[in-house]
Design an enzyme around this catalytic site. Sequence first.
Site, PDB file in Angstrom:
ATOM      1  N   GLY A  67       0.825  -1.203   0.000  1.00  0.00           N
ATOM      2  CA  GLY A  67       0.000   0.000   0.000  1.00  0.00           C
ATOM      3  C   GLY A  67       0.856   1.247   0.000  1.00  0.00           C
ATOM      4  N   GLY A 115       0.203  -5.101   0.759  1.00  0.00           N
ATOM      5  CA  GLY A 115      -1.029  -5.017  -0.020  1.00  0.00           C
ATOM      6  C   GLY A 115      -1.024  -5.885  -1.257  1.00  0.00           C
ATOM      7  CD  GLU A 138       3.141  -5.853   6.342  1.00  0.00           C
ATOM      8  OE1 GLU A 138       2.636  -5.755   5.216  1.00  0.00           O
ATOM      9  OE2 GLU A 138       3.639  -6.925   6.775  1.00  0.00           O
ATOM     10  CG  ASP A 146      -2.352  -4.470   6.532  1.00  0.00           C
ATOM     11  OD1 ASP A 146      -1.485  -5.006   5.823  1.00  0.00           O
ATOM     12  OD2 ASP A 146      -2.731  -3.287   6.343  1.00  0.00           O
TER      13      ASP A 146
END
Length: 352
Positions: A67, A115, A138, A146
Amino acid sequence: MHGIEEVIVGRQGSAGLIRLNRPQALNSLTLPMIRAIASALSDFAADPSIASAIVSGEGERAFCAGGDIRLLHESGKRGSAEAETFWREEFRLNHAIANYPKPYVALMDGITMGGGVGLSCHGSHRVVTERTRLAMPETGIGYFPDVGATWLLPRAPGESGTWMGLSGHAIHAADAIHSRLADHCVASSDLPALIETICALPIATSADDVHRVISGMAFPAGESRLAANRDMIDRALAYDAVEDIQEALGQEAGDFAAETSQMISTRSPTSLKLTLKLLRAGRKSASLAECLNRELGACLGILYNPDFFEGVRAAVIDKDRNPKWSPASLAEVDIVAIDRFFVPPRPPLFEE
């Protein structure tokens, strides 16, 4: 072909095509890209003349590197709603991919991280190549895995998902297949022919038909390093406290355990504890939707966590690769501080 600049949407034969078109940014996702992908997938699902969807990334370096971290960082600094909007729409897209009614073919050629994992690993047909470098890195930016990773990683064999989530280490094609994050390995040079063949399938194409096409062009991915170290990974990473995992790794022989421990030691202590708790909760969860909703709550908490802003600063803004975590050690992380990340989002991500 038509579509916005950053996502090229079109069709060829019986397939709908989505091409991420930010090669200079390793096809990192922006909110307009997420909306364009979601819209295209909705259109393809409703079109009886389209049998399958194929998602790929432009350029030779990446499928999708994740992302738009800089946008999330800036939104958090300003206290604006952009970050929450981004996460809500991205997570709904991840859920739509997992429940897509037609074959969803993700070509994970090159860097596939964050992402990018959400765009690919929830799909029905996941193709890696000799160039794939897949990771959920992350914890290295004061964040946590996530995009539904807290559903995917606990369902990898043994503790290999825990290893991925805590270390953030990139894996290759064989490890991705071992971890149940990919299905087939196809040579990157064969991807154009693979696309052509899937596009030439009849409109009545089934998931099995697409599977046969891909498996017919696939080759063995080689030895998985995670599979080779499975016993050690399962022993050392079975604990529910990061301190216990680090202690266990220190008692294991061999370079792999030492490398894992060293990698974990550089990560945000807060992120490590949050990630492990989320992974353990994900293991007990009944659905991807439950995990995504829990992740969204943690995302909103991240915007109040100094490690996220420091991690992005060190990795993306100043690029000094030298984050100063606060607190700086696992022992200093207050368990109450971790509990704050588990406040359910309001409104919930999905209707209850």
